[in-house]
Design a protein around this motif. Structure first.
Motif, PDB file in Angstrom:
ATOM      1  N   MET A  51     105.618 135.070 -27.273  1.00 19.23           N
ATOM      2  CA  MET A  51     106.100 135.369 -25.921  1.00 19.23           C
ATOM      3  C   MET A  51     107.624 135.352 -25.833  1.00 19.23           C
ATOM      4  SD  MET A  51     103.686 136.332 -24.119  1.00 19.23           S
ATOM      5  CE  MET A  51     102.028 136.507 -24.692  1.00 19.23           C
ATOM      6  N   PRO A  52     108.302 134.333 -26.375  1.00 18.91           N
ATOM      7  CA  PRO A  52     109.765 134.372 -26.304  1.00 18.91           C
ATOM      8  C   PRO A  52     110.370 135.582 -27.018  1.00 18.91           C
ATOM      9  CG  PRO A  52     109.033 132.154 -26.862  1.00 18.91           C
ATOM     10  CD  PRO A  52     107.821 133.046 -26.904  1.00 18.91           C
ATOM     11  N   ARG A  55     108.132 141.598 -16.604  1.00 17.74           N
ATOM     12  CA  ARG A  55     107.688 140.706 -15.537  1.00 17.74           C
ATOM     13  C   ARG A  55     106.483 139.878 -15.982  1.00 17.74           C
ATOM     14  NH1 ARG A  55     104.573 141.251 -10.241  1.00 17.74           N
ATOM     15  NH2 ARG A  55     105.420 139.502  -9.063  1.00 17.74           N
ATOM     16  N   VAL A  56     105.515 140.539 -16.606  1.00 18.99           N
ATOM     17  CA  VAL A  56     104.315 139.834 -17.040  1.00 18.99           C
ATOM     18  C   VAL A  56     104.637 138.836 -18.155  1.00 18.99           C
ATOM     19  CG1 VAL A  56     102.021 140.128 -18.067  1.00 18.99           C
ATOM     20  CG2 VAL A  56     102.797 141.689 -16.289  1.00 18.99           C
ATOM     21  N   LEU A  57     105.466 139.241 -19.102  1.00 25.34           N
ATOM     22  CA  LEU A  57     105.843 138.329 -20.191  1.00 25.34           C
ATOM     23  C   LEU A  57     106.555 137.089 -19.649  1.00 25.34           C
ATOM     24  CD1 LEU A  57     107.076 140.966 -22.775  1.00 25.34           C
ATOM     25  CD2 LEU A  57     105.080 139.463 -23.048  1.00 25.34           C
ATOM     26  N   GLN A  58     107.443 137.284 -18.689  1.00 22.81           N
ATOM     27  CA  GLN A  58     108.166 136.149 -18.110  1.00 22.81           C
ATOM     28  C   GLN A  58     107.206 135.221 -17.374  1.00 22.81           C
ATOM     29  OE1 GLN A  58     109.006 135.269 -14.684  1.00 22.81           O
ATOM     30  NE2 GLN A  58     110.028 133.480 -15.537  1.00 22.81           N
ATOM     31  N   ILE A  59     106.265 135.791 -16.643  1.00 20.36           N
ATOM     32  CA  ILE A  59     105.295 134.978 -15.905  1.00 20.36           C
ATOM     33  C   ILE A  59     104.390 134.206 -16.865  1.00 20.36           C
ATOM     34  CG2 ILE A  59     103.251 135.127 -14.411  1.00 20.36           C
ATOM     35  CD1 ILE A  59     104.770 137.383 -12.891  1.00 20.36           C
ATOM     36  N   ILE A  60     103.942 134.857 -17.923  1.00 21.20           N
ATOM     37  CA  ILE A  60     103.111 134.168 -18.916  1.00 21.20           C
ATOM     38  C   ILE A  60     103.894 133.024 -19.547  1.00 21.20           C
ATOM     39  CG2 ILE A  60     102.001 134.378 -21.180  1.00 21.20           C
ATOM     40  CD1 ILE A  60     101.186 137.241 -20.339  1.00 21.20           C
ATOM     41  N   THR A 105     107.098 144.795 -34.314  1.00 17.66           N
ATOM     42  CA  THR A 105     106.307 144.887 -35.538  1.00 17.66           C
ATOM     43  C   THR A 105     106.065 143.503 -36.142  1.00 17.66           C
ATOM     44  OG1 THR A 105     107.151 147.107 -35.963  1.00 17.66           O
ATOM     45  CG2 THR A 105     106.196 145.943 -37.840  1.00 17.66           C
ATOM     46  N   GLU A 106     107.089 142.664 -36.130  1.00 21.85           N
ATOM     47  CA  GLU A 106     106.940 141.301 -36.646  1.00 21.85           C
ATOM     48  C   GLU A 106     105.974 140.492 -35.786  1.00 21.85           C
ATOM     49  OE1 GLU A 106     110.880 139.674 -37.018  1.00 21.85           O
ATOM     50  OE2 GLU A 106     111.382 141.006 -38.681  1.00 21.85           O
ATOM     51  N   VAL A 107     106.075 140.628 -34.477  1.00 21.45           N
ATOM     52  CA  VAL A 107     105.147 139.926 -33.584  1.00 21.45           C
ATOM     53  C   VAL A 107     103.721 140.410 -33.837  1.00 21.45           C
ATOM     54  CG1 VAL A 107     104.434 139.697 -31.169  1.00 21.45           C
ATOM     55  CG2 VAL A 107     106.829 139.352 -31.796  1.00 21.45           C
ATOM     56  N   LEU A 137     109.718 138.697 -24.902  1.00 17.24           N
ATOM     57  CA  LEU A 137     110.568 138.656 -23.712  1.00 17.24           C
ATOM     58  C   LEU A 137     111.995 139.094 -24.055  1.00 17.24           C
ATOM     59  CD1 LEU A 137     110.662 137.742 -20.660  1.00 17.24           C
ATOM     60  CD2 LEU A 137     111.557 135.585 -21.533  1.00 17.24           C
ATOM     61  N   LEU A 138     112.523 138.576 -25.144  1.00 16.59           N
ATOM     62  CA  LEU A 138     113.883 138.950 -25.558  1.00 16.59           C
ATOM     63  C   LEU A 138     113.971 140.418 -25.965  1.00 16.59           C
ATOM     64  CD1 LEU A 138     114.877 135.790 -27.600  1.00 16.59           C
ATOM     65  CD2 LEU A 138     115.876 136.552 -25.431  1.00 16.59           C
ATOM     66  N   ALA A 139     113.004 140.886 -26.748  1.00 19.33           N
ATOM     67  CA  ALA A 139     113.030 142.272 -27.210  1.00 19.33           C
ATOM     68  C   ALA A 139     112.964 143.250 -26.045  1.00 19.33           C
ATOM     69  CB  ALA A 139     111.878 142.522 -28.184  1.00 19.33           C
TER      70      ALA A 139
END
Length: 173
Positions: A25-26, A145-150, A13-15, A29-31
């Motif tokens: 992105m970070p 996977r996509v978030l890590q690649i981005i 929600t914050e993002v 990725l963590l969430a």
């Protein structure tokens, strides 16, 4: 699991609010990593089976459309990606979106939280386990996977002269 679900929903929600674009992105990725870890523990457990064989009504489903729209806006230009639909059954490629994946996860977690907050802890655990295995676990895995690649592209794709200068600076230190 309730704490992990709440943390995920808060972060997403914050993002979606777009207040800190450099951390998008970070944070995602963590969430997703954290909630996927919690879901994996549920998936590894024996089936949770409530004594009643029906899902108690906790009211209408959560409205995740505004969250989806906000996330799609924040992720504009990075949202769409191709994926293998079911790698066990074959190489068919389909279209997916990070925002759609994040919202599928959010909807399932919110539904479980509604049971949990109504005092139906076993029903909440059943819902989270069932929906992890049937839907949001797969969506979280794809999104992760996509978030890590981005994130890797954002951090590692630099111009040659910038990389050479950074290498020179590192060797001089």
């Amino acid at each position: 699991m309730a704490d992990e679900a709440r943390a995920y929903l808060t972060t997403v929600t914050e993002v979606a609010a777009g207040s800190n674009p450099d951390a998008t992105m970070p944070l995602l990725l963590l969430a997703v990593s954290d909630v996927l870890s919690a879901g994996s523990r549920l998936g590894a457990m024996l089936d949770i089976v409530p004594p009643e064989r029906f899902e108690p009504d906790v009211g209408p489903d959560p409205d995740v459309d505004p969250l989806h729209s906000a996330l799609a806006n924040v992720l504009d230009g990075l949202d769409d990606y191709p994926e293998i639909v079911d790698p066990v059954l074959g190489p068919e490629i389909g279209a997916a979106t990070i925002s759609g994946d994040l919202v599928v996860i959010a909807g399932a977690l919110a539904q479980g939280l509604r049971h949990f907050d109504a005092g139906q802890e076993l029903e909440a655990l059943w819902w989270w386990q069932f929906s992890y295995l049937s839907n949001w676990g797969e969506r979280a895995s794809s999104a992760l996977r996509v978030l890590q690649i981005i994130l890797a592209h954002l951090r590692l794709d630099v111009e040659d002269d910038v990389a050479a200068e950074a290498e020179y600076d590192a060797l001089q230190a």
